[in-house]
Motif scaffolding. Structure first.
Motif, mmCIF file in Angstrom:
data_model
loop_
_atom_site.group_PDB
_atom_site.id
_atom_site.type_symbol
_atom_site.label_atom_id
_atom_site.label_comp_id
_atom_site.label_asym_id
_atom_site.label_seq_id
_atom_site.Cartn_x
_atom_site.Cartn_y
_atom_site.Cartn_z
ATOM 1 N N ASN A 7 0.841 -1.195 0.000
ATOM 2 C CA ASN A 7 0.000 0.000 0.000
ATOM 3 C C ASN A 7 0.879 1.249 0.000
ATOM 4 N N TYR A 9 1.309 3.497 2.202
ATOM 5 C CA TYR A 9 2.040 3.723 3.446
ATOM 6 C C TYR A 9 3.382 2.988 3.430
ATOM 7 N N TRP A 28 5.152 5.953 9.028
ATOM 8 C CA TRP A 28 4.512 5.360 7.850
ATOM 9 C C TRP A 28 4.270 3.867 8.065
ATOM 10 N N LEU A 31 1.264 3.348 10.216
ATOM 11 C CA LEU A 31 0.040 3.551 9.434
ATOM 12 C C LEU A 31 -0.241 2.338 8.545
ATOM 13 N N ALA A 32 0.812 1.770 7.972
ATOM 14 C CA ALA A 32 0.648 0.567 7.140
ATOM 15 C C ALA A 32 0.091 -0.582 7.976
ATOM 16 N N GLN A 33 0.611 -0.738 9.198
ATOM 17 C CA GLN A 33 0.132 -1.799 10.076
ATOM 18 C C GLN A 33 -1.320 -1.567 10.491
ATOM 19 N N ALA A 34 -1.662 -0.324 10.754
ATOM 20 C CA ALA A 34 -3.051 -0.002 11.118
ATOM 21 C C ALA A 34 -3.991 -0.327 9.966
ATOM 22 N N GLU A 35 -3.578 -0.027 8.752
ATOM 23 C CA GLU A 35 -4.398 -0.331 7.574
ATOM 24 C C GLU A 35 -4.566 -1.842 7.420
ATOM 25 N N ALA A 36 -3.490 -2.600 7.609
ATOM 26 C CA ALA A 36 -3.565 -4.058 7.507
ATOM 27 C C ALA A 36 -4.489 -4.625 8.581
ATOM 28 N N LYS A 38 -6.987 -3.071 10.000
ATOM 29 C CA LYS A 38 -8.356 -2.697 9.616
ATOM 30 C C LYS A 38 -8.904 -3.671 8.578
ATOM 31 N N GLN A 39 -8.082 -4.026 7.589
ATOM 32 C CA GLN A 39 -8.516 -4.966 6.559
ATOM 33 C C GLN A 39 -8.778 -6.345 7.153
#
Length: 65
Positions: A7, A9, A28, A31-36, A38-39
């Motif tokens: 992604n 991030y 960053w 944020l990438a870990q938070a997005e993962a 969330k998914q």
């Protein structure tokens, strides 16, 4: 060769690391870990929904027998 970022991030984290900006890269990466996460939570919610449907179908089959 580095793996492709999944992604935006992760891409930004890699860019920051390449420039030697470790602290920025950590932000960053977080944020990438938070997005993962969330998914993953979205996938788990869908799995729970489908398991509920399966349970209802199994109960319906059991009642018919």
């Amino acid at each position: 060769m580095e793996p492709f970022a999944r992604n935006e991030y992760e891409t930004e984290a890699r860019k920051a690391l390449q420039k030697g900006h470790t602290e920025v890269a950590l932000v960053w990466a977080a944020l990438a870990q938070a997005e993962a996460t969330k998914q993953t939570e979205g996938h788990l919610k869908e799995i729970r929904r489908l398991l509920g449907k399966i349970q209802l179908n199994l109960e319906s089959i059991a009642v018919k027998r």
